[in-house]
Design a protein around this motif. Structure first.
Motif, mmCIF file in Angstrom:
data_model
loop_
_atom_site.group_PDB
_atom_site.id
_atom_site.type_symbol
_atom_site.label_atom_id
_atom_site.label_comp_id
_atom_site.label_asym_id
_atom_site.label_seq_id
_atom_site.Cartn_x
_atom_site.Cartn_y
_atom_site.Cartn_z
ATOM 1 N N TYR A 186 0.835 -1.209 0.000
ATOM 2 C CA TYR A 186 0.000 0.000 0.000
ATOM 3 C C TYR A 186 0.869 1.259 0.000
ATOM 4 C CZ TYR A 186 -4.143 2.829 0.661
ATOM 5 O OH TYR A 186 -5.153 3.744 0.472
ATOM 6 N N ALA A 187 1.951 1.235 0.768
ATOM 7 C CA ALA A 187 2.870 2.393 0.801
ATOM 8 C C ALA A 187 3.418 2.666 -0.601
ATOM 9 C CB ALA A 187 4.014 2.130 1.781
ATOM 10 N N LEU A 188 3.804 1.593 -1.307
ATOM 11 C CA LEU A 188 4.383 1.770 -2.647
ATOM 12 C C LEU A 188 3.332 2.238 -3.652
ATOM 13 C CD1 LEU A 188 6.756 -1.324 -2.861
ATOM 14 C CD2 LEU A 188 7.320 1.009 -2.217
ATOM 15 N N ASN A 189 2.107 1.735 -3.528
ATOM 16 C CA ASN A 189 1.038 2.165 -4.433
ATOM 17 C C ASN A 189 0.661 3.623 -4.193
ATOM 18 O OD1 ASN A 189 -0.564 0.143 -6.339
ATOM 19 N ND2 ASN A 189 0.492 -1.002 -4.744
ATOM 20 N N ILE A 190 0.646 4.024 -2.928
ATOM 21 C CA ILE A 190 0.362 5.431 -2.590
ATOM 22 C C ILE A 190 1.458 6.316 -3.200
ATOM 23 C CG2 ILE A 190 0.460 7.058 -0.626
ATOM 24 C CD1 ILE A 190 -2.212 5.795 -0.610
ATOM 25 N N ALA A 191 2.720 5.902 -3.012
ATOM 26 C CA ALA A 191 3.846 6.686 -3.553
ATOM 27 C C ALA A 191 3.744 6.773 -5.073
ATOM 28 C CB ALA A 191 5.171 6.040 -3.139
ATOM 29 N N TYR A 192 3.370 5.656 -5.714
ATOM 30 C CA TYR A 192 3.272 5.604 -7.175
ATOM 31 C C TYR A 192 2.181 6.553 -7.683
ATOM 32 C CZ TYR A 192 2.769 3.509 -11.851
ATOM 33 O OH TYR A 192 2.705 3.307 -13.210
ATOM 34 N N ILE A 205 5.905 10.646 3.032
ATOM 35 C CA ILE A 205 5.430 9.281 3.310
ATOM 36 C C ILE A 205 6.370 8.604 4.302
ATOM 37 C CG2 ILE A 205 4.712 7.066 2.287
ATOM 38 C CD1 ILE A 205 4.493 8.523 -0.419
ATOM 39 N N THR A 206 5.793 8.078 5.374
ATOM 40 C CA THR A 206 6.610 7.410 6.403
ATOM 41 C C THR A 206 6.070 6.003 6.647
ATOM 42 O OG1 THR A 206 7.017 9.540 7.455
ATOM 43 C CG2 THR A 206 7.484 7.585 8.776
ATOM 44 N N ILE A 415 4.187 -8.347 -4.663
ATOM 45 C CA ILE A 415 3.902 -7.059 -4.029
ATOM 46 C C ILE A 415 3.742 -5.999 -5.102
ATOM 47 C CG2 ILE A 415 4.886 -5.290 -2.505
ATOM 48 C CD1 ILE A 415 6.368 -7.714 -1.140
ATOM 49 N N SER A 416 2.536 -5.510 -5.251
ATOM 50 C CA SER A 416 2.293 -4.463 -6.237
ATOM 51 C C SER A 416 3.019 -3.188 -5.817
ATOM 52 C CB SER A 416 0.795 -4.184 -6.334
ATOM 53 O OG SER A 416 0.582 -3.014 -7.075
ATOM 54 N N ALA A 417 3.640 -2.537 -6.794
ATOM 55 C CA ALA A 417 4.326 -1.270 -6.492
ATOM 56 C C ALA A 417 3.859 -0.179 -7.447
ATOM 57 C CB ALA A 417 5.844 -1.463 -6.585
ATOM 58 N N GLY A 418 2.719 -0.397 -8.069
ATOM 59 C CA GLY A 418 2.171 0.599 -9.003
ATOM 60 C C GLY A 418 1.361 -0.089 -10.081
ATOM 61 N N TYR A 419 0.132 0.414 -10.311
ATOM 62 C CA TYR A 419 -0.790 -0.261 -11.230
ATOM 63 C C TYR A 419 -0.751 0.403 -12.593
ATOM 64 C CZ TYR A 419 -5.142 -2.526 -12.761
ATOM 65 O OH TYR A 419 -6.077 -3.267 -13.430
#
Lengths: 485, 65
Positions: A186-192, A205-206, A415-419
């Protein structure tokens, strides 16, 4: 005719029910009891949380499928188990309470010959003051939570579009929470998504976690071959965070959340706070709190369940030091240690101990991740329990033809890191075995040739492919049984 | 708008220098441009897709009996 009851219709329970019916056919009865009217493919909730999938893409109604499969489905929650029956009922039974429809609120005793307890975890938000979607944080643990998370995320995005800085806090919301992988995703998707909107300069983002080191993921970390080196997942995880401008706080046990403020204790014994505008924190897990009674109605809950509510099975629960842990401590067939016609696959069984090293703060607070049990082991254990019960019923022999120890089976975690089909990213991680086997693999604890940690577009494709494949399987579409768990 | 050499120097001096080292985030390896390119290169990633699926299937098949 034998009757098998499956409690729960998640990844493990649904898998168990589908294979039980397929193997046992019309001659035997399979009943599924679940308070949920939908099946959900939990790993894709991450995408609901960033608005890339709708709720209906990750769930479907259970009643239609079970009607097609001729499985009796009761939308109810289990209250208690009487493994010996009682003075009025000679057979073992489960007491349930209907939660929907005309029968809502009605109590019923359902007799069984075999019971599969696949109730999964209770999301224990109450264990952390102020935590949860009804309070001060969001969650992605279920599709409705994830949808709510997306609504809150959009509010933060709107504020950033107005030029206001936003602080995002993502991680674990309890000193012994697990599922770091989901929070990491989720952290990586939010960042993406923020990067795609060109708002990164307004986002802080922390990551906050109870892990001793990043990349522990509740499985004591792993070692992967990369760039000519064997390196720890600590390096892998820190690299991904650094690349995405995600800061981190580790060795932190969150104990209280107030609006826009999280309180945590560190392993060093310090009490600290961190501010946030948007926080997605995973709660601790517990068992569902089902009670158990013997024939004389004496409470035998502690005979069937551990203190945390998870079911005691064929594991070695003898307290041991970390150095003395062995893969042989882990269960193989998930049969209840008290009654041989009860099984607990998936997340419902009590692990013999954690996988990560237990650590305590100088104040005596336990701060370390509980063992994770992702979709793959949940599905696998659900299947082998179904196969074993079907074999026992058909052959009359109480033997286990199938085993699935977390100390021997591997697991893949995408682990998804961006869709995005062309610019998306996913980290593919495989470990074998899930629980490190320091006797067989003295240097790294696992088979480094089978352990992978790679990030790229292929990872996104794999996660998307698995989404459609597992929905296909769960819906019982053609050749569903050929698809692996 | 034309910025004079003097005003550029004033703006430059007002910019706060960010010292990144001695922070946790400074030390991990960061991907180069080339690594980022290969991560989303269609053909290379298609090959990776097949290779990773094979590795996953190997684990699935070996994982339980």
């Amino acid at each position: 005719m034998a009757r098998v009851i499956v409690l729960g219709a998640g990844i493990s329970g649904h898998t168990a029910a589908s294979f039980l019916k397929k193997i046992l056919g019309k001659k035997h009865e399979v009943i599924v009891i679940s308070p949920n009217s939908y099946y959900q493919w939990v790993p894709s909730n991450i995408w609901v949380g960033v608005g890339k999938m709708s709720i209906d893409q990750v769930r479907f109604k259970l009643d239609k499928i079970y009607k097609k499969w001729k499985i009796d489905y009761k939308q109810a929650k289990a209250i208690s188990i009487n493994p010996e029956g009682n003075q009025d009922i000679s057979k073992p039974f489960v007491s349930i309470q209907y939660v929907a429809g005309e029968k809502a609120g009605t109590l019923e005793n359902v007799e069984y010959d075999y019971l599969v307890n696949a109730t999964g975890p209770k999301l224990n938000f109450e264990a952390t003051e102020g935590l949860g979607p009804d309070k001060n944080t969001v969650s992605v643990c279920s599709y409705d939570h994830a949808s709510h998370a997306y609504t809150e995320f959009k509010k933060s995005v709107e504020l950033m579009k107005q030029g206001k800085k936003q602080k995002f806090l993502i991680g674990t919301g309890h000193a012994m929470a697990t599922c770091q992988g989901a929070a990491f995703e989720y952290a990586l998707n939010i960042a993406y998504e923020i990067k795609k909107l060109k708002l990164s300069h307004l986002a802080e983002i922390t990551w906050i976690s109870n892990e001793y080191e990043l990349g522990d993921f509740g499985m004591s970390g792993a070692f992967v071959k990369r760039g000519g080196y064997v390196m720890s997942t600590k390096i892998f995880t820190e690299s991904i965070f650094a690349e995405n401008n995600v800061n981190w706080i580790k060795r932190a046990g969150v104990y209280k959340v107030e609006p826009n403020k999280v309180y945590y204790e560190t392993l060093a014994g310090e009490y600290k706070t961190v501010d946030f505008d948007f926080a997605m924190l995973i709660p601790g897990f517990a068992g569902q709190g089902i009670k158990a009674y013997d024939k004389t109605n004496q409470d035998i809950t502690s005979k069937l369940f551990a203190a945390n509510g998870f079911m005691l099975v064929d594991a070695d629960y003898t307290p041991k030091d970390f150095e003395d842990w062995s893969i042989d401590d882990w269960p193989e067939n998930y049969q209840s240690s008290a009654y041989n016609n009860i099984f607990a696959p998936g997340i419902a069984f009590a692990p013999p101990h954690s996988i990560s090293k237990p650590t305590k703060s100088t104040n005596g607070t336990a701060i370390f991740p509980a063992p994770p049990r992702t979709g793959m082991p949940s599905g696998v254990t659900g299947k082998i329990v179904a196969q074993n019960i079907a074999h026992i019923i058909k052959s009359g022999k109480h033997e286990f033809k199938h085993t699935a120890s977390m100390g021997r089976m591997g697991a893949a975690c995408i682990i998804s890191a961006g869709y995005s089909m062309t610019r998306g990213l996913g980290a593919t991680m495989t470990v074998s075995p899930i629980v490190p086997d320091w006797e067989k693999y003295p240097q790294w604890g696992r088979d480094v040739n089978a352990t992978v940690g790679e990030i790229g577009l292929a990872g996104h494709w794999i996660k998307l492919f698995l989404h459609y494949m597992f929905i296909h399987k769960a819906k019982g579409y053609p050749f569903w049984w050929l698809l692996p768990e | 708008m034309r910025v004079s050499h003097l005003s550029f120097n004033i703006i430059y001096k007002q910019m706060k220098t960010v010292v990144r080292n001695y922070k946790d985030e400074y030390y991990p390896p960061i991907p180069t441009k080339s690594t980022k390119f290969w991560r989303v290169s269609f053909i290379y990633q298609f090959y990776k897709f097949l290779k990773l699926n094979f590795k996953i299937m190997r684990i699935v098949v070996k994982g339980h009996s």
